[in-house]
Motif scaffolding. Structure first.
Motif, PDB file in Angstrom:
ATOM      1  N   ALA A 133      -9.865  10.082  10.011  1.00  0.00           N
ATOM      2  CA  ALA A 133      -8.574   9.829   9.344  1.00  0.00           C
ATOM      3  C   ALA A 133      -7.777   8.798  10.151  1.00  0.00           C
ATOM      4  O   ALA A 133      -7.164   7.875   9.591  1.00  0.00           O
ATOM      5  CB  ALA A 133      -7.791  11.136   9.225  1.00  0.00           C
ATOM      6  N   PHE A 134      -7.824   8.953  11.475  1.00  0.00           N
ATOM      7  CA  PHE A 134      -7.115   8.041  12.374  1.00  0.00           C
ATOM      8  C   PHE A 134      -7.666   6.609  12.230  1.00  0.00           C
ATOM      9  O   PHE A 134      -6.913   5.642  12.112  1.00  0.00           O
ATOM     10  CB  PHE A 134      -7.286   8.561  13.804  1.00  0.00           C
ATOM     11  N   GLN A 135      -9.014   6.511  12.181  1.00  0.00           N
ATOM     12  CA  GLN A 135      -9.642   5.182  12.021  1.00  0.00           C
ATOM     13  C   GLN A 135      -9.194   4.519  10.713  1.00  0.00           C
ATOM     14  O   GLN A 135      -8.838   3.341  10.682  1.00  0.00           O
ATOM     15  CB  GLN A 135     -11.177   5.333  12.002  1.00  0.00           C
ATOM     16  N   ILE A 136      -9.235   5.303   9.631  1.00  0.00           N
ATOM     17  CA  ILE A 136      -8.880   4.746   8.314  1.00  0.00           C
ATOM     18  C   ILE A 136      -7.407   4.313   8.315  1.00  0.00           C
ATOM     19  O   ILE A 136      -7.063   3.218   7.870  1.00  0.00           O
ATOM     20  CB  ILE A 136      -9.139   5.789   7.196  1.00  0.00           C
ATOM     21  N   TYR A 137      -6.540   5.172   8.849  1.00  0.00           N
ATOM     22  CA  TYR A 137      -5.102   4.873   8.825  1.00  0.00           C
ATOM     23  C   TYR A 137      -4.807   3.627   9.657  1.00  0.00           C
ATOM     24  O   TYR A 137      -4.060   2.744   9.230  1.00  0.00           O
ATOM     25  CB  TYR A 137      -4.309   6.083   9.344  1.00  0.00           C
ATOM     26  N   GLU A 138      -5.408   3.567  10.841  1.00  0.00           N
ATOM     27  CA  GLU A 138      -5.156   2.404  11.711  1.00  0.00           C
ATOM     28  C   GLU A 138      -5.659   1.108  11.074  1.00  0.00           C
ATOM     29  O   GLU A 138      -5.019   0.074  11.159  1.00  0.00           O
ATOM     30  CB  GLU A 138      -5.857   2.600  13.063  1.00  0.00           C
ATOM     31  N   ALA A 139      -6.851   1.197  10.456  1.00  0.00           N
ATOM     32  CA  ALA A 139      -7.446  -0.030   9.923  1.00  0.00           C
ATOM     33  C   ALA A 139      -6.764  -0.481   8.633  1.00  0.00           C
ATOM     34  O   ALA A 139      -6.620  -1.677   8.381  1.00  0.00           O
ATOM     35  CB  ALA A 139      -8.933   0.195   9.671  1.00  0.00           C
ATOM     36  N   LEU A 140      -6.327   0.466   7.793  1.00  0.00           N
ATOM     37  CA  LEU A 140      -5.878   0.083   6.449  1.00  0.00           C
ATOM     38  C   LEU A 140      -4.373   0.184   6.218  1.00  0.00           C
ATOM     39  O   LEU A 140      -3.852  -0.363   5.252  1.00  0.00           O
ATOM     40  CB  LEU A 140      -6.611   0.949   5.406  1.00  0.00           C
ATOM     41  N   ARG A 141      -3.651   0.899   7.101  1.00  0.00           N
ATOM     42  CA  ARG A 141      -2.197   1.042   6.868  1.00  0.00           C
ATOM     43  C   ARG A 141      -1.474  -0.316   6.830  1.00  0.00           C
ATOM     44  O   ARG A 141      -0.605  -0.516   5.976  1.00  0.00           O
ATOM     45  CB  ARG A 141      -1.611   1.967   7.953  1.00  0.00           C
ATOM     46  N   PRO A 142      -1.849  -1.280   7.712  1.00  0.00           N
ATOM     47  CA  PRO A 142      -1.134  -2.555   7.639  1.00  0.00           C
ATOM     48  C   PRO A 142      -1.262  -3.233   6.273  1.00  0.00           C
ATOM     49  O   PRO A 142      -0.353  -3.930   5.828  1.00  0.00           O
ATOM     50  CB  PRO A 142      -1.800  -3.400   8.735  1.00  0.00           C
ATOM     51  N   ARG A 143      -2.391  -3.018   5.557  1.00  0.00           N
ATOM     52  CA  ARG A 143      -2.575  -3.679   4.254  1.00  0.00           C
ATOM     53  C   ARG A 143      -2.108  -2.816   3.084  1.00  0.00           C
ATOM     54  O   ARG A 143      -1.867  -3.313   1.999  1.00  0.00           O
ATOM     55  CB  ARG A 143      -4.060  -4.030   4.056  1.00  0.00           C
ATOM     56  N   TYR A 144      -2.080  -1.502   3.293  1.00  0.00           N
ATOM     57  CA  TYR A 144      -1.792  -0.602   2.162  1.00  0.00           C
ATOM     58  C   TYR A 144      -0.668   0.365   2.530  1.00  0.00           C
ATOM     59  O   TYR A 144      -0.878   1.364   3.220  1.00  0.00           O
ATOM     60  CB  TYR A 144      -3.041   0.200   1.786  1.00  0.00           C
ATOM     61  N   ALA A 145       0.553   0.067   2.035  1.00  0.00           N
ATOM     62  CA  ALA A 145       1.699   0.951   2.306  1.00  0.00           C
ATOM     63  C   ALA A 145       1.488   2.317   1.648  1.00  0.00           C
ATOM     64  O   ALA A 145       2.110   3.305   2.027  1.00  0.00           O
ATOM     65  CB  ALA A 145       2.969   0.298   1.788  1.00  0.00           C
ATOM     66  N   GLU A 146       0.590   2.371   0.639  1.00  0.00           N
ATOM     67  CA  GLU A 146       0.364   3.635  -0.093  1.00  0.00           C
ATOM     68  C   GLU A 146      -0.091   4.756   0.853  1.00  0.00           C
ATOM     69  O   GLU A 146       0.134   5.936   0.576  1.00  0.00           O
ATOM     70  CB  GLU A 146      -0.721   3.440  -1.181  1.00  0.00           C
ATOM     71  N   LEU A 147      -0.742   4.385   1.968  1.00  0.00           N
ATOM     72  CA  LEU A 147      -1.231   5.427   2.882  1.00  0.00           C
ATOM     73  C   LEU A 147      -0.070   6.208   3.495  1.00  0.00           C
ATOM     74  O   LEU A 147      -0.183   7.404   3.752  1.00  0.00           O
ATOM     75  CB  LEU A 147      -2.084   4.803   3.998  1.00  0.00           C
ATOM     76  N   LYS A 148       1.042   5.500   3.704  1.00  0.00           N
ATOM     77  CA  LYS A 148       2.195   6.199   4.273  1.00  0.00           C
ATOM     78  C   LYS A 148       2.707   7.237   3.271  1.00  0.00           C
ATOM     79  O   LYS A 148       3.103   8.347   3.638  1.00  0.00           O
ATOM     80  CB  LYS A 148       3.298   5.186   4.612  1.00  0.00           C
ATOM     81  N   ALA A 149       2.657   6.882   1.991  1.00  0.00           N
ATOM     82  CA  ALA A 149       3.109   7.816   0.946  1.00  0.00           C
ATOM     83  C   ALA A 149       2.246   9.078   0.963  1.00  0.00           C
ATOM     84  O   ALA A 149       2.753  10.190   0.764  1.00  0.00           O
ATOM     85  CB  ALA A 149       3.033   7.136  -0.414  1.00  0.00           C
ATOM     86  N   VAL A 150       0.936   8.906   1.218  1.00  0.00           N
ATOM     87  CA  VAL A 150       0.052  10.085   1.300  1.00  0.00           C
ATOM     88  C   VAL A 150       0.482  10.947   2.486  1.00  0.00           C
ATOM     89  O   VAL A 150       0.589  12.172   2.388  1.00  0.00           O
ATOM     90  CB  VAL A 150      -1.430   9.651   1.467  1.00  0.00           C
TER      91      VAL A 150
END
Length: 1134
Positions: A1025-1042
């Protein structure tokens, strides 16, 4: 609570301890327990800051009498358990209390020891010490007024021992060994005190099992001194001399553990840098240890094995004359211990009585004994490494004795035949043990001694005796065959004995109890025949050069056996053919071997390619009729009109498998070239080999694929309807398979005494199951065997799709599993990359897409079922069937995930990564590889090839991420660590839809909800989960909503974490720290074990810190004040 109320409460509770309970002997134990716990809860909240005199108050209480002393012991024990063992407090409070305990440990230990000593002395004075008691015929009568007093002292003694046991495990070793090891001496003394011996042994065991610095453990060697050894031995003798009493038996087990732990300390200390010499009493110790190895209790015998192994392996001790003198005695003991007696339901050995304490059932005992025996084999081999001749001599004597001994079948009647052994017969049990012994000892002798030192004459003499021994008993004959195999290496020195060995084995291949009997063969008979076949195969595999000169004799013998269609089962025929193929590999001549294989396979080819067979193999209805599955049978035991037809199909399939598996080119390139096996080179320079069996096997391939297609189509509902009444369940699993999946043990006797198939239905089920597996084994072996000749078969991918993969919807899980494991996986592993595009991708694409749909549906049914179960709806599906289905879905899931991993992820990256991490000494990295995939886990070429196809890529990703929340921990952990990240990383560069990104991330969080209670899964999923969040959060604000939807998430912490992540200049925190912060953020969705889900949280507030953290300014305070650098130690002070 206001301070005055606290004081009032504390005083009242202390008052209750002082005079609020009944006498120590009368008060109920639960009252004592609760009272002590109340005090412990107060201590956890107030000590030491607000209650500095707590220890003094307890000391004062204990002076009032035994009742109060016992309660004080309970308080100290519960406190240690809560603070150190279970750690049920917040970190700061735990640290405060533990540090204060440690600072006061000298006082606490001295208090415990004094209490123990005083009470034991009083007790012994009143009752009369053991020495005095033995001298008197009756125990010294204590007057009746003294009796309760003595009992009270005894109770306090027991409480003191229990409390010590709670501390010995973790206090500094210096407290245990203080005052010339006074504590250990006292514990040894108490081993002879019947009421206190179990508690004393428990404390001694914990002390002796301590790990830590070798220097600190040196004082434990005092236990090898005369006094301690004397007490330990006399305690063991007394406990054992009083027969089987449960209390004494429990004590013996503890004492045995103490001696084992002592052995471990000895092995650790002798020969290390701590200059400990071999103790003078080693002989005494070994004698007492041997006494446990020869004790009637099988459990005690088995407990000693690991320590014997450590002693025999030890660099210095293994050379000690005392230990070497022990080897013959140990081997003698093993000769007795290998005999399988002691079943709890029987009374034929002194061990049985002990087994009734240790095992619930005969099956339980059997499972234990099998692993105990394997362990003994390991230790015997180590002993024989030190003294190979003694072992061989003993094996020879025992073998000769057994060959001459009359057969004793015992009271049980064997179903195999009149006057034959069952597995419980005294003769068989002895034969079985002797065989295991000789096998272990002889194999080790050949490994240890030089060629010229091997006692060839003795070995050949034993071999002749075994070859001349005749028996009609299948169980004993099986042991005889094992002895022939064990002694076979001697034949390499005297090849003239080979024909005799072969003749003995061939006689056993056709073994029958009653000649030409129509009754079904029992498993014991089948085992002998199978055993003889596998011995021949093993001989041809391991000693082909030795057998080659006798090839013609062997071949004629096999031809003669094959000429009678009914003499052998199909499996036996094929085993003999496999042996011939193995020897033919030694021709090292392509043309000669090809001609031989053509001749060998011609009967199979004629039968397999006949018109009738082609019709039968390609039409499901004709097939059902040909194998007799559409009949109604009147006598389901004896009548089997189509048995011969089935055996013809089996014979063909077995033979093709045997040839494909065994026919090979020579291992060295020069020999292969000289023999005509090499037909060119690959672009990479690797040689291209050809297999002499290729032409024969490829001729038969079409019909084999037709048979697989037909077999798959049998599962269509309209075909199942055509099965006869007797055979309605012919395509179901065998009971044995079901039991294996559910983990149910087989009844012991059935393993040997029952017929292999009890009814014609079981025989039919066995036929379908074996046929299905073997067809796929052929396809799985075809790649490695025929290489490019197989991969370039015209339209092979579409042929597979039209045979192995038709009608998958109706194929049950238990058939799909072996297909993936024995066909698809080996094919993937052996296929060269140039055939990925033409063969694997067209085949795997549709397969993975289908498997994803199938597994999703299956798991949906299971999760709906668990929801329905909670509503408790009645169901016509019985529980055992549901359990079986669920377990099969689990096993299939593991198989599928394993296959996807094999196809897509290269393991090489992991190995290289680990070694480089180790080389760099990067500890953090090393630690992280335990639960997380190395970042270098890359996709294989095949993985990249599959991921290019959009539908396959989607199927793989969805299967991997959806499987994280399926209820199978093992599958979840493997998928998380090996598969999820490499697959996702492959598509990161593309334009992923925001919905897809949130779906993957949510999939991982759902996995945490399901599996968070398992540490291994939790760590791996958090990392992912940490890997996915770190890699994709800068491009996808939707992850913060999750993240914001996670229960109990701290919004401010999330903002903080997010802003650091999005601002690279702030990302200075170490990876580990960032991951810990992330884990705290998502804690709300990590699943908890059921026991913790509804626990009421107890909040204990921190008190003012005990230790002020003062940061010294390094330059001035420490380094400059002291030129010698002694002040450096201050840096490491807490």
């Amino acid at each position: 609570m206001p301070r005055l109320e606290k004081v009032y409460l504390k005083n009242n509770v202390m008052g209750l301890i002082s005079n609020g309970t009944q006498n120590i002997l009368e008060e109920e134990s639960h009252i004592k327990d609760v009272l002590s716990r109340i005090v412990v809860e107060m201590i956890k909240r107030e000590w030491p800051q607000h209650w500095p005199d707590m220890l003094k108050e307890l000391d004062t209480l204990s002076k009032q009498g035994e009742t109060q002393t016992e309660l004080v012991m309970f308080i100290l024990l519960r406190l240690a358990e809560d603070v150190v063992t279970f750690q049920t407090l917040p970190t700061q409070r735990r640290r405060d209390i533990q540090q204060t305990l440690t600072q006061n440990m000298e006082k606490i230990f001295s208090f415990l020891l004094t209490t123990l000593q005083q009470n034991v002395n009083k007790y012994r004075r009143m009752v009369g010490a053991p020495q005095e008691r033995d001298a008197l015929t009756t125990p010294q009568k204590t007057d009746l007024a003294q009796e309760p007093k003595a009992q009270a002292n005894c109770r306090v003694g027991i409480a003191a021992l229990n409390t010590l046991a709670g501390y010995i495990d973790w206090v500094a070793m210096s407290h245990i060994t203080a005052d010339n090891c006074k504590l250990l001496e006292m514990l040894c003394l108490l081993l002879n005190e019947p009421e206190l011996q179990v508690g004393a042994a428990e404390c001694l065991l914990i002390a002796v099992s301590r790990k830590g610095k070798l220097e600190d453990r040196k004082p434990l060697m005092v236990l090898f001194g005369d006094v301690a050894m004397h007490y330990i031995l006399s305690a063991a003798q007394t406990a054992d001399g009083e027969g089987l009493v449960e209390k004494h038996y429990v004590f013996l087990k503890r004492l045995c553990q103490v001696l084992c732990a002592l052995g471990s300390q000895l092995c650790a200390l002798v020969g290390s840098d701590s200059d400990v010499d071999t103790p003078a009493n080693l002989g005494k110790y070994l004698d007492s240890f041997l006494a446990f190895t020869t004790h009637p209790s099988q459990f005690l015998r088995s407990s000693t094995q690991i320590t014997w192994g450590a002693l025999f392996r030890h660099e210095i001790l293994s050379r000690d004359p005392l230990l070497l003198a022990m080897i013959p005695k140990y081997l003698r003991a093993s000769m007795t211990n290998l005999v399988k007696v002691g079943f709890p339901s029987k009374t034929d050995s002194p061990s049985c009585e002990y087994s009734r304490f240790d095992f619930d059932s005969d099956e339980d005992f059997n499972a234990f004994f099998n692993s105990f025996r394997a362990q003994q084999g390991e230790v015997m081999r180590m002993a024989c490494r030190l003294d190979p001749r003694t072992g061989f001599q003993m094996a020879g004597e025992w073998l000769k004795y057994q060959l001459a001994a009359p057969v004793d079948i015992g009271p049980m009647i064997s179903k195999t035949g009149e006057g034959l052994c069952s597995i419980f017969s005294p003769s068989f049990v002895q034969w079985d043990a002797m065989t295991f012994f000789s096998e272990s000892v002889i194999s080790q002798m050949f490994r240890t001694l030089d060629k010229e030192e091997i006692p060839v004459n003795d070995g050949i003499e034993l071999l002749q005796l075994v070859l001349n021994f005749e028996t009609k008993d299948p169980l004993i004959l099986s042991c005889v065959l094992t002895n022939v195999s064990a002694l076979f290496p001697f034949v390499t020195y005297r090849p003239e004995y080979l024909p005799q060995v072969l003749s003995k084995l061939f006689t056993a291949v056709t073994f029958e109890v009653v000649e030409e009997s129509k009754a079904p063969r029992t498993r014991a008979v089948k085992n002998v025949r199978r055993h003889a076949c596998s011995s021949i195969i093993k001989m041809c595999r391991d000693y082909p050069q030795l057998v080659l000169p006798n090839f013609e004799m062997l071949y004629n013998h096999v031809k003669q056996l094959l000429s009678n269609e009914l003499l052998l089962t199909q499996m036996e025929k094929c085993a003999l053919m496999e042996a011939l193929v193995l020897i033919s590999n030694q021709f090292k001549d392509y043309q000669r071997q090809k001609v031989f294989l053509e001749e060998l396979m011609s009967p199979v080819a004629n039968l397999w390619l006949s018109e009738e067979m082609q019709r039968v193999l390609s039409d499901p209805e004709a097939f059902i009729s040909y194998v007799g599955a559409d009949n109604k049978i009147a006598d389901p035991v004896l009548e089997d009109p189509s048995g011969l037809n089935r055996s013809r199909i089996s014979f063909c399939v077995y033979t093709i498998l045997g040839v494909v598996k065994r026919a090979r080119w020579p291992t060295t390139l020069e020999e292969a070239k000289a023999g005509g096996f090499v037909i060119g080179c690959m672009p990479s320079g690797n040689p291209i080999y050809r297999n002499p069996c290729t032409e024969q096997v490829l001729k038969l391939l079409d019909n084999l694929l037709a048979l697989i297609r037909t077999h798959n189509n049998l599962y269509m509902p309209e075909m199942v309807a055509k099965l006869g009444e007797t055979f309605a369940k012919a395509l179901d699993m065998l009971e044995v398979e079901k039991n294996a999946i559910l983990g149910l043990p087989q009844p012991l006797l059935e393993l040997y005494d029952s017929p292999v198939y009890k009814t014609i239905l079981e025989r039919m089920q066995g036929f379908f199951c074996t046929l299905y597996d073997n067809c796929f084994h052929i396809l799985g072996n075809a790649g490695p065997s025929m290489q490019q000749d197989f991969y370039t078969v015209d339209g092979l991918a579409s042929q597979f799709l039209n045979s192995a993969f038709v009608n998958l919807n109706n194929i049950p899980d238990y058939r799909l599993r072996p297909m993936l494991r024995v066909f698809v996986k080996p094919l993937v592993l052996s296929c060269p990359s140039e055939h990925y595009e033409t063969l694997l991708c067209p085949m795997l694409g549709p397969l993975f897409t289908y498997l994803h749909v199938r597994l999703s549906q299956k798991w949906q049914v299971i999760s709906q079922r668990s929801i329905l179960c909670e509503e408790d709806t009645a169901d016509d599906n019985p529980e055992s069937q549901e359990m079986l289905e669920e377990q099969l879905v689990r096993l299939l899931t593991r198989e599928v995930m394993d296959l996807i991993t094999v196809c897509c992820v290269s393991k090489k990256g992991a190995a290289e990564h680990n070694s480089s991490a180790a080389a760099d000494g990067d500890d953090d990295e090393m630690m992280s590889t335990d639960v997380t995939p190395p970042s270098s886990a890359e996709l294989t070429e095949l993985g990249k090839c599959l991921m290019k196809q959009e539908d396959v890529c989607t199927a793989l990703l969805i299967t991997a991420y959806r499987s994280l929340s399926w209820k199978d921990t093992l599958s979840c952990q493997r998928t998380t660590t090996q598969l999820c990240w490499p697959l996702l990383k492959q598509v990161l560069t593309g334009n992923l839809l925001p919905d897809a990104v949130t779906w993957f991330f949510t999939g991982v969080l759902k996995g945490l909800q399901t599996h968070g209670q398992h540490d291994g899964c939790m760590a791996a999923l958090v990392h992912l989960a940490f890997q996915i969040y770190e890699a994709l959060r800068p491009r996808y604000a939707e992850l913060k909503a999750v993240m914001e939807q996670i229960p109990e998430i701290q919004k401010e912490s999330l903002e903080q974490f997010d802003s650091k992540l999005l601002n690279p200049t702030l990302l200075k925190v170490a990876d580990k720290r960032r991951k810990d912060n992330f884990k705290r953020l998502i804690a709300g969705c990590i699943g908890k074990p059921l026991g913790e889900q509804f626990r009421k949280e107890v909040h204990i507030r921190n008190l003012p810190s005990l230790f002020k953290k003062v940061k010294p300014s390094l330059e001035t305070d420490v380094l400059e004040n002291n030129e010698d650098g002694e002040g450096l130690t201050a840096l490491f002070e807490p």
